[in-house]
Enzyme design. Structure first.
Site, mmCIF file in Angstrom:
data_model
loop_
_atom_site.group_PDB
_atom_site.id
_atom_site.type_symbol
_atom_site.label_atom_id
_atom_site.label_comp_id
_atom_site.label_asym_id
_atom_site.label_seq_id
_atom_site.Cartn_x
_atom_site.Cartn_y
_atom_site.Cartn_z
ATOM 1 C CB CYS A 107 -2.258 69.292 33.189
ATOM 2 S SG CYS A 107 -0.686 70.162 33.277
ATOM 3 C CB CYS A 203 -0.258 72.831 40.687
ATOM 4 S SG CYS A 203 -0.795 72.967 38.969
#
Lengths: 359, 384
Positions: A107, A203
């Site tokens: 990410c 997440c």
């Protein structure tokens, strides 16, 4: 960074990114808050799943509120496609190969300091700031990544994937501060998020349980198989290799005279290899896709301290660059939980040299 | 941040004219009475209300009692559709509209369809977003009780052939409503020339305040009220009249309509410069909506190789306020229902950009914006 610079802050609605934005506003930069809309299972039209926790409606409201308090613009940009490709698919593929992937690294590399940085630059920003606890220093024309000053919060491990181009534009104001200082500053700035709890990893997994997530994405991963010892003797049954990680002791369901640990995941045979603590230790590993932050590998073997997980202690080791972006790491003492898929990150004191993926 | 800022989103909303603010102010603190009260305070407020209603009626060539003040354009649309549908449900259950209407229409007819047993036909539009009146005629059934077609489209600026549709509706004895929210400040609002039975307006599109709208309801048109209570607005919309805002509505409409020709001539020229300049500077850009029959200040495009939201964001950072033209939720990439109905593929529709001029814009604004748009598009194209 010049005083007239335009800085995009990657907002999450949490205390770290909010305080980052406030600090930069206070220092006189032109600050723009941006939040990334990221992928979650709810994007596929299945309303059993909630939004990605990094951009839930509450997080968006918090981030927008902080930007309003600071008097800066706030934009929500869509990065679902990049996130799905580089983070979620990477995560699932990693488990499919019997490794324990760290999606947060991808990410940072591909989404935050990839797609978002590119967009921010195209939209007129000079820099991209995040709430990471790490520091960037310029040294003889090169950008160096240093640990954050708070030893408990240092996040250089998660940023070792950045290259010179990315670091040229990266700003980490919190690297100079401790978490306590950050909370104090947030209160001083009047940010309502000052006492929000820490955000969680993974997440995109709605219920936080990666095993359920994998079960939904690739049910074949969770096929039960044999638990064996190093000589192939069957000791029991496992519930699917993705449930296990190297060094794991609990949850094996084997009654043995002595504690047994996961020492390998054999995806070809769908077997889980276990052994005694003394079988677990390894002194050597090869890392692939190694990123040397300076832009080039060292000429030969170097002495470093290395971390094999975000929360692992640094261990002294010798690193030798190999061909094709790989490196051999030999630890002074054996380590118990060297886990394929996790990153090994190299340090010399407070300087982060880079790292790679354990093979 | 002392760079130039240019507001090019007048289809979203407009700044309130200072003269309108001045007209409104006394009704907050001096003539603050309840227009239903018998005493002098009430009478002063009622005077403002009556005068405003007459002003609006004159502009529409209507009678004062045919004007119902509402909370906004969306409320006017809701009242027109639901009010007529409920009043005429014994006569028929069929409503005709188009797929390019504002969501105030689309979501209201969808609810009438799903919850109240009405049938809805959405007559398709052509590549320019124009409805073919013959198709409306073909869609009519013995059950048809209402036709609703917008006057001008908010996303692409296309002006619809209202008079022709009205002729068809009138001949068949079917009520005809138009959502004139985007047209209010720029087009002829003579309800007789247009042949409409109901017409929605909202003040903030023509330099009036937000939170005030009006619905023209031709005498004799049956209407079930949505807000019931006191007998305000002849029982068609209960609630204490919002006199300062009604005064503001009337003042803004009067200013806009009195200067209409002059404003339209100037805005059309600016718009043509904007359209030509943009098509010249940006390879592959295409004007969306009707090239000629469109709102004077309205320019809308699809630009390949960029995402609308990202363009709008880049323009904002550079000081130019624009929009994609769709009322999509922030960050989502749902393509516009209007462009989809006009035959644009989702990939094309994602590059939508809407630049809508208003009366405070200058030729310098247009020149500056053209440079900024070209710069932002070129930079974004390099990232995708």
């Amino acid at each position: 960074m010049s005083d007239r610079s335009t800085v995009v802050v990657a907002m999450s609605g949490g205390v770290d990114s909010s305080t980052t934005a406030a600090l930069l506003v206070e220092r006189g930069y032109r600050v723009i808050g941006m939040m990334m809309r990221l992928w979650s299972e709810s994007e596929e039209g299945d309303d059993r799943f909630v939004s990605n926790r990094c951009c839930s409606p509450e997080a968006v409201a918090d981030a927008r509120g902080v930007c309003q308090t600071l008097g800066i613009p706030f934009y929500l940009l869509n990065f679902e496609a990049a996130f799905k490709q580089h983070v979620v698919d990477f995560f699932v593929d990693g488990y499919a190969r019997g490794t324990t992937p760290n999606p947060c690294l991808e990410c940072n590399r591909e989404v935050k300091f990839g797609a978002l940085l590119v967009k921010a630059r195209a939209l007129g920003a000079d820099h991209l700031a995040t709430g990471h606890y790490a520091r960037v220093r310029q040294d003889r024309g090169l950008f160096q990544l240093l640990k954050g000053v708070d030893p408990n919060k240092d996040q250089s491990y998660a940023l070792h994937v950045l290259n010179q181009e990315q670091l040229t534009h990266a700003v980490f104001p919190l690297g100079e501060h401790t978490k306590d200082e950050t909370r104090a500053m947030a209160r001083r700035f009047g940010l309502r998020v000052a006492d929000k709890h820490e955000s969680q990893d993974l997440c995109f997994i709605a219920d936080g349980d990666y095993r359920h997530f994998l079960q939904r994405r690739i049910p074949s991963l969770l096929v039960p198989g044999d638990i064996v010892d190093a000589r192939g003797k069957v000791l029991g049954r496992h519930q699917g290799l993705a449930f296990y990680t190297i060094g794991q002791r609990k949850g094996l369901g084997i009654a043995a005279g002595q504690p047994l640990y996961v020492i390998a995941l054999d995806t070809a045979r769908n077997t889980l290899v276990v052994g005694r603590a003394d079988e677990l230790g390894r002194q050597e590993l090869v890392a692939g896709g190694v990123n040397w932050i300076s832009g080039s590998p060292p000429d030969g073997e170097i002495e470093v301290t290395a971390k094999i997980r975000y929360r692992a202690a640094e261990a002294p080791a010798a690193v030798t660059p190999l061909a094709a972006g790989r490196a051999r790491v030999v630890f002074h003492l054996p380590l118990r939980d060297i886990t394929p898929g996790q990153a090994v990150v190299f340090y010399q004191d407070e300087l982060c040299l880079g790292g790679g993926r354990i093979q | 941040m002392n760079e130039r800022t240019v507001y090019l989103d007048h289809s979203a909303t407009t700044p309130v004219d200072q003269r309108v603010v001045d007209a409104m102010l006394p009704y907050f603190t001096e003539a603050f009475g309840n227009a239903s009260s018998l005493h002098r305070f009430g009478q002063a407020a009622l005077a403002g209300l009556d005068t405003s209603r007459r002003t609006v009626a004159e502009i529409l060539h209507a009678q004062p009692n045919e004007i119902v003040f509402t909370g906004c354009g969306s409320e006017s649309d809701n009242l027109a559709l639901r009010g007529v549908a409920f009043a005429l449900r014994d006569r028929g259950n069929h409503i005709i509209t188009t797929p390019i209407e504002h969501h105030a229409i689309l979501n209201t007819v969808a609810q009438l369809e799903s919850k109240f047993g009405f049938a809805v036909t959405r007559v398709p539009v052509d590549r320019h977003g124009v409805v073919n009146p013959d198709e409306i005629a073909r869609a009519i059934t013995p059950q048809t009780i209402l036709i609703s077609v917008m006057y001008a489209n908010n996303e692409v600026g296309t002006i619809e052939p209202l008079a022709e549709i009205a002729q068809i509706a009138n001949k068949r004895g079917i009520l005809f409503h138009t959502d004139a929210v985007q047209a209010g400040g720029y087009l002829d609002l003579d309800v007789n020339r247009l042949g409409v039975d109901l017409m929605s307006l909202g003040a903030h599109k023509f330099h009036g305040p937000k939170g005030i709208g009006a619905l023209y309801v031709r005498s004799g048109v049956p209407l079930v009220p949505m807000l019931t209570g006191g007998g305000q607005e002849k029982g068609r919309r209960a609630g204490t009249e919002n006199v300062p805002y009604i005064v503001g509505f009337a003042a803004a409409l009067k200013i806009a309509q009195e200067n209409r020709d002059e404003t339209n001539t100037r805005l059309s020229a600016l718009r043509d410069k904007l359209v030509e300049g943009l098509l010249e500077r940006i390879v592959g850009a295409e004007l969306t909506g009707a090239p000629k029959e469109r709102l004077p200040g309205h320019a809308s495009f699809v630009i390949p190789g960029v995402i609308g939201d990202e363009m709008v964001l880049g323009l904002d950072i550079a000081g130019v306020a624009a929009s994609t033209g769709s009322a999509c939720t922030a960050g989502s990439v749902e393509p516009s229902h209007v462009l989809a109905a006009m035959g644009y593929a989702p990939d094309q529709a994602r590059g939508a950009l809407r630049l809508t001029l208003g009366r405070e814009n200058t030729v310098e604004d247009v020149d500056y914006s053209l440079g900024v748009v070209a710069d932002v598009v070129n930079k974004l194209r390099r990232t995708s």
